[in-house]
Enzyme design. Structure first.
Site, PDB file in Angstrom:
ATOM      1  N   GLU A   1       0.884  -1.169   0.000  1.00 25.29           N
ATOM      2  CA  GLU A   1       0.000   0.000   0.000  1.00 25.29           C
ATOM      3  C   GLU A   1       0.921   1.217   0.000  1.00 25.29           C
ATOM      4  OE1 GLU A   1      -3.280   2.070   2.929  1.00 25.29           O
ATOM      5  OE2 GLU A   1      -2.877  -0.071   3.150  1.00 25.29           O
TER       6      GLU A   1
ATOM      7  N   ASP B   1      -4.722  10.577   8.934  1.00 28.75           N
ATOM      8  CA  ASP B   1      -3.490  10.008   9.457  1.00 28.75           C
ATOM      9  C   ASP B   1      -3.041  10.629  10.775  1.00 28.75           C
ATOM     10  OD1 ASP B   1      -2.712   8.046   7.424  1.00 28.75           O
ATOM     11  OD2 ASP B   1      -2.662   9.768   6.079  1.00 28.75           O
TER      12      ASP B   1
ATOM     13  N   TYR C   1     -11.694  -2.317   3.420  1.00 30.59           N
ATOM     14  CA  TYR C   1     -10.733  -1.893   4.438  1.00 30.59           C
ATOM     15  C   TYR C   1     -11.537  -1.504   5.675  1.00 30.59           C
ATOM     16  CZ  TYR C   1      -6.642   0.781   6.246  1.00 30.59           C
ATOM     17  OH  TYR C   1      -5.595   1.261   6.995  1.00 30.59           O
TER      18      TYR C   1
END
Length: 256
Positions: A44, A55, A170
């Site tokens: 990834e 993030d 995911y």
């Protein structure tokens, strides 16, 4: 997209995230090589962006350093092309925010990605409700679009993501941003993954917070794949190649 399917055949793949261009373009290539040599099943690849809202600190720092050094999607494509030429059997998924896609144009970004070895995308700030155009273009280029679900996702959204997401979903293990965690909410995590699999019929890979053998061991009991990011990027920033190798090998040992 079949290359992604193959990574899930008869095993639960370890999906390893790293930041392209961090701490330099060549060092990030070395990181990718090390990940593959140590046993990563899918790469990834983080595309540097100035506002990585999903993030945590570790990956934010990597984004900021790469952006400051002038790393562009063009550089990322150079990197993925080099990797695919050497490791044609390894799926490469680009994790990018939508802005670089928008600036380049969806058609151009997808065709460039395909020409340079990418096999799919994860775009955390592109909701499935607004992704129809991008998904059609990506799929036309034989590129997977992989969407995210979270602990707060209800049955309606699970169904939508199940219909939109290619190959696997995911699942974000906890609410919040990326980053290593000492432990994870195991009971809730297992229950949610089983619910998603039941509703969608899709494979589910779990990420966010995964950083040790004990984590991969537990997750592999009920999920179809495991995603690791911040723990790798922390070592990547130190150019600790041996540390990356050791980490990946330990994580792989935990997967049943």
């Amino acid at each position: 997209m079949q290359i992604i399917d193959k990574a899930f055949e008869n095993k639960k793949p370890l999906i390893c995230y790293f930041m392209a261009g961090y701490p330099s373009l060549e060092k990030s290539y070395e990181t990718a090589e090390t990940l593959i040599d140590a046993g990563a099943d899918i790469l990834e690849v983080g595309v540097p962006f100035s506002d990585p809202v999903a993030d945590g600190t570790t990956i934010q720092i990597a984004h900021e350093k790469a952006v400051k050094d002038g790393i562009t999607p063009y550089n990322v494509f150079q990197l993925t092309k080099r990797l695919k030429d050497k490791f044609p059997h390894i799926p490469i998924i680009l994790m990018t925010y939508y802005n670089p896609v928008f600036v380049a144009g969806e058609e151009r970004f997808c065709s460039n990605a395909k020409e340079n070895g990418a096999d799919g995308f994860i775009i955390p700030d592109l909701p499935p409700e607004e992704a129809k155009s991008f998904k059609e273009i990506a799929n036309k280029n034989d590129l997977a679009t992989i969407f995210l679900l979270a602990p707060t996702s209800d049955e309606k959204r699970i169904d939508l993501v199940g219909r939109m997401s290619d190959r696997f979903i995911y699942y974000v293990s906890l609410t919040g941003i990326t980053g290593e965690r000492e432990t994870l909410p195991w009971k809730e995590l297992e229950k949610k993954v089983k619910q998603i699999k039941s509703i969608t019929g899709k494979k589910v890979a779990v990420g966010f917070g995964v950083s040790k053998k004990e984590h991969t061991q537990k997750i592999s009991e009920f999920a179809d794949g495991i995603i690791v990011g911040s723990a790798i990027v922390k070592l990547q920033g130190k150019s600790d190649i041996q540390g990356i190798k050791n980490l990946v090998r330990q994580l792989k040992e935990g997967i049943s």
